[in-house]
Design an enzyme around this catalytic site. Structure first.
Site, PDB file in Angstrom:
ATOM      1  N   CYS A 213      -0.879  -1.448  12.101  1.00 45.88           N
ATOM      2  CA  CYS A 213      -1.726  -1.883  13.213  1.00 45.88           C
ATOM      3  C   CYS A 213      -1.222  -3.196  13.756  1.00 45.88           C
ATOM      4  O   CYS A 213      -1.243  -4.356  13.378  1.00 45.88           O
ATOM      5  CB  CYS A 213      -3.518  -2.162  13.115  1.00 45.88           C
ATOM      6  SG  CYS A 213      -4.035  -2.144  14.239  1.00 45.88           S
TER       7      CYS A 213
ATOM      8  N   CYS B 134      -3.824  -6.007  14.417  1.00 42.91           N
ATOM      9  CA  CYS B 134      -4.161  -6.322  12.867  1.00 42.91           C
ATOM     10  C   CYS B 134      -3.674  -7.585  11.764  1.00 42.91           C
ATOM     11  O   CYS B 134      -3.206  -8.466  12.016  1.00 42.91           O
ATOM     12  CB  CYS B 134      -5.090  -5.819  12.175  1.00 42.91           C
ATOM     13  SG  CYS B 134      -6.517  -4.638  12.766  1.00 42.91           S
TER      14      CYS B 134
END
Length: 176
Positions: A131, A134
């Site tokens: 991700c 993130c």
């Protein structure tokens, strides 16, 4: 037990991973609780029972009970967040950015360990699950909290090797 058991279980084609386990988790510039929390969170994220069991056993000798729970919490909260935030990003429609997550994430505010350590564990798990949103967010938070690029880099190295060990052992189990 621990890293030695994982190394012993790895097939010959994963010799590099055997060597890297010792030079990442076992010989890092991170504090022991940072390294072992990272390894444990990544073992949870990597999902291989042998890797998880062995790292959890050895990590328990370096971490408090609260830190063990926080590392597992980092892995599970990021399992949710990595899917959610990566999907919103990959859809490519900026209208999703303004929509609130409405997902409970209280462990991030009160993880039960040093906030920076928890952020490092979240970053490492995000590297495994891929991700980018993130990764950027946790790296920025870590840097603002005083973590060096070298410390962030060490967390990423641990994530890579723990994940690779899990992949190799999963392959061996599937082919057995």
């Amino acid at each position: 037990m621990g890293l030695d058991a994982i190394k012993a279980a790895l097939p010959e084609y994963a010799k590099d991973i055997k060597l890297n386990l010792g030079s990442t988790v076992g010989a890092t510039t991170l504090k022991p609780e940072q390294a072992w929390g990272t390894a444990l969170a990544c073992a949870v994220a990597a999902r291989n029972p042998v890797v998880l069991r062995e790292i959890a056993a050895e990590a328990a000798t370096h971490l408090t009970a609260e830190a063990v729970e926080a590392a597992k919490g980092a892995a599970t909260i990021m399992a949710m967040n990595n899917v959610y935030y990566r999907a919103k990003h990959l859809i490519g429609d900026e209208n999703y950015a303004s929509m609130p997550a409405r997902l409970r994430m209280q462990i991030i505010a009160r993880p039960g360990v040093e906030k920076g350590d928890f952020e490092l564990w979240c970053l490492a798990v995000s590297a495994i699950t891929g991700c980018g949103v993130c990764l950027e967010s946790h790296e920025k938070t870590l840097r603002a909290a005083g973590f060096t690029r070298e410390q962030v880099h060490e967390g990423l190295r641990i994530a890579a090797v723990v994940h690779a060990a899990a992949v190799a052992l999963d392959a061996q189990a599937a082919l057995a």
